[in-house]
Design an enzyme around this catalytic site. Structure first.
Site, PDB file in Angstrom:
ATOM      1  N   GLY A 145     -10.354  -1.054  20.348  1.00 22.78           N
ATOM      2  CA  GLY A 145      -9.480  -2.204  20.213  1.00 22.78           C
ATOM      3  C   GLY A 145      -8.395  -2.199  21.263  1.00 22.78           C
ATOM      4  O   GLY A 145      -7.755  -1.176  21.492  1.00 22.78           O
TER       5      GLY A 145
ATOM      6  N   GLY B   1     -12.010  -1.951   9.448  1.00 27.37           N
ATOM      7  CA  GLY B   1     -13.083  -2.541   8.656  1.00 27.37           C
ATOM      8  C   GLY B   1     -12.727  -3.940   8.194  1.00 27.37           C
ATOM      9  O   GLY B   1     -11.726  -4.523   8.599  1.00 27.37           O
TER      10      GLY B   1
ATOM     11  N   TYR C 268     -23.756   1.341  19.998  1.00 25.77           N
ATOM     12  CA  TYR C 268     -22.802   0.776  20.959  1.00 25.77           C
ATOM     13  C   TYR C 268     -21.363   1.236  20.807  1.00 25.77           C
ATOM     14  O   TYR C 268     -20.710   1.602  21.776  1.00 25.77           O
ATOM     15  CB  TYR C 268     -22.857  -0.750  20.858  1.00 25.77           C
ATOM     16  CG  TYR C 268     -21.828  -1.444  21.724  1.00 25.77           C
ATOM     17  CD1 TYR C 268     -21.990  -1.504  23.108  1.00 25.77           C
ATOM     18  CD2 TYR C 268     -20.692  -2.010  21.166  1.00 25.77           C
ATOM     19  CE1 TYR C 268     -21.052  -2.121  23.913  1.00 25.77           C
ATOM     20  CE2 TYR C 268     -19.748  -2.636  21.962  1.00 25.77           C
ATOM     21  CZ  TYR C 268     -19.933  -2.690  23.329  1.00 25.77           C
ATOM     22  OH  TYR C 268     -19.002  -3.298  24.121  1.00 25.77           O
TER      23      TYR C 268
ATOM     24  N   CYS D 176     -26.755   0.585   7.268  1.00 28.33           N
ATOM     25  CA  CYS D 176     -26.704  -0.864   7.127  1.00 28.33           C
ATOM     26  C   CYS D 176     -27.391  -1.487   8.344  1.00 28.33           C
ATOM     27  O   CYS D 176     -27.036  -1.192   9.484  1.00 28.33           O
ATOM     28  CB  CYS D 176     -25.256  -1.342   7.040  1.00 28.33           C
ATOM     29  SG  CYS D 176     -25.112  -3.143   6.949  1.00 28.33           S
TER      30      CYS D 176
END
Length: 470
Positions: free
Chosen positions: A35, A111, A250, A441
């Site tokens: 980020g 999240g 990634y 997931c």
């Protein structure tokens, strides 16, 4: 890259070192890839909590040593943000800090919660006032509203009301907490530096301060660290795990340990499996740097095709997918990458890419490769086509953003202008993922979601389905 795959965030926490804020800054440097919009630290010295947040990267936010002087104490939590929910403004920069009835509490969240609207609407109906537009602020409200006496019990009370994907670092004036959702979507690890304890999104943040990796924070676990040491609590249990496979594909740095295994080794296995499933007649293999580097090495090793450096990345330009707005991403392509003409000229080139979301940037790159003299361009992708939006922290939240949701592989090939296009299969990807007993997931590849999703009114949007976990 052109994935429009925007990170959730990176978090770091430390207890038991007089240089807590300085070490947190180093940890945030290692997590910068998660980020780039804002960065912040909250520190504590047993009596007070001190906070500093700004828009921008870590090196800019904490360039002035005087800032760290205003963050004293032996404990700290830090946060690097990309906005997956809420706008990209300073108001939403984390960690958040609030005063409860007898203590200050700070939180850093990685999240997305999935029952945000239900909780937020209910609190607003009861008179709650929200200062930000993020789901993370809900956690502070829930902690503050809890009637439990001990802080650990208040946090447990709050965690049992939220749903979705979260890894958390929380701090009071004299305690550090870390928590992970019961499905384990987001990574969070525990480390030690002398007598100090550290929690971080990735183990690379431990390496930069020479801390020792101990273990992962377990799914559904709350850890409390104070002057009495470390204690662990169970928040909730899920029927199975749902580790985000995109961390291996990634997101994470290749030198990190994620979900108990090395990212670099996993990406090499993905590349080798891709070469088995999607061979190409070519002269050289190149990566789209940097996240595809190790997958390209695996592809070259398995195929026997020479690995070359065909694209040079300018590291002084931020990751294009982290820049909000498609126009801005596209304009940065030529600033960020430059083709190596002497390597590409006259060659049949395999370009290994880790994922394709929109295809916009990759289309520009293919044009650049051909202008540099590439005779053929074959694109190989080390994951399956992305056909479903993610609601657990990756910011592609509508199908219209995803090129593979509306186009076939052949149509995507034509759109990119490449000679051939091949994706890794779902079975192939899962077959080489570490620890086959773990469950991942894969909702973005299958549209089967492990947790129900609500819409902005709090009503059910997507029901839970079991087919997404392997």
């Amino acid at each position: 890259m052109d994935r429009s795959v925007k990170h959730y965030c990176g978090i770091f926490g430390i207890y038991g070192d007089s240089d807590a804020a300085k070490l947190t800054t180093l940890g945030l440097h290692a997590l910068q890839h998660r980020g780039e919009e804002s960065s912040g630290i909250v520190s504590g010295n047993d009596e007070y909590l001190f906070r500093h947040t700004e828009m921008g990267q870590v090196a800019d936010v904490f360039a002035d040593g005087a800032v760290l002087d205003r963050l004293p104490g032996h404990l700290a939590i830090g946060h690097n943000r990309y906005s997956t929910t809420g706008s990209d403004t300073l108001t939403n920069a984390q960690p958040f800090l609030a005063e409860c009835r007898d203590a200050f509490v700070a939180v850093a969240h990685n999240g997305n919660l999935t029952n945000t609207a239900e909780l937020r609407n209910g609190m607003q109906d009861d008179g709650a006032i929200f200062q930000t537009t993020t789901d993370s602020e809900l956690i502070l409200h829930l902690v503050a509203r809890s009637r439990e006496e001990k802080m650990a019990d208040r946090i447990l009370d709050a965690l049992r009301r939220i749903e979705g994907a979260y890894s958390l670092a929380l701090a009071t004036e004299n305690q550090l907490f870390a928590a992970r959702d019961p499905y384990g979507f987001r990574p969070l690890c525990l480390g030690q530096l002398g007598d100090a304890w550290i929690v971080a999104s990735e183990s690379c943040a431990l390496d930069i301060i020479s801390a020792r990796y101990i273990r992962d924070v377990e799914p559904g676990e709350l850890i409390m660290i104070d002057s009495h040491g470390l204690r662990a609590y169970t928040t909730a249990e899920a029927d199975r795990h749902a580790f985000c496979i995109f961390e291996y594909i990634y997101f994470s740095r290749p030198d990190s340990i994620i979900f108990g295994d090395n990212v670099d080794k996993t990406r090499r296995r993905l590349g080798r499996q891709l070469a088995i499933e999607q061979p190409a007649a070519a002269d050289i293999v190149i990566a789209v740097p940097d996240s595809s580097n190790t997958a390209a090495l695996g592809y070259a090793n398995q195929s026997g095709i020479k690995h070359e450096i065909g694209l040079i990345r300018n590291h002084y330009v931020g990751r294009t997918f982290i820049t909000p707005g498609q126009d801005s991403r596209s304009s940065k392509v030529r600033l960020k990458f430059n083709p190596v003409r002497g390597v590409l000229n006259g060659k049949r080139v395999v370009v290994v890419e880790d994922s394709i979301v929109r295809g916009t940037t990759l289309k520009h790159l293919v044009r650049m490769l051909r202008e540099a003299g590439a005779r053929q361009v074959h694109v190989r992708v080390s994951c399956p086509p992305i056909v479903g939006p993610c609601f657990y922290g990756i910011d592609f939240q509508t199908e219209k953003e995803l090129i593979a949701s509306a186009k076939t592989v052949e149509q995507i090939r034509e759109h990119l202008g490449v000679d051939s296009l091949g994706y890794l299969s779902l079975d192939g990807m899962l077959g080489v993922a570490p620890n086959s007993s773990l469950q991942y997931c894969t909702a973005c590849f299958t549209q089967d979601y492990p947790i129900p999703i609500e819409n902005e009114t709090g009503k059910l949007l997507l029901e839970k389905r079991a087919g997404n976990l392997f």
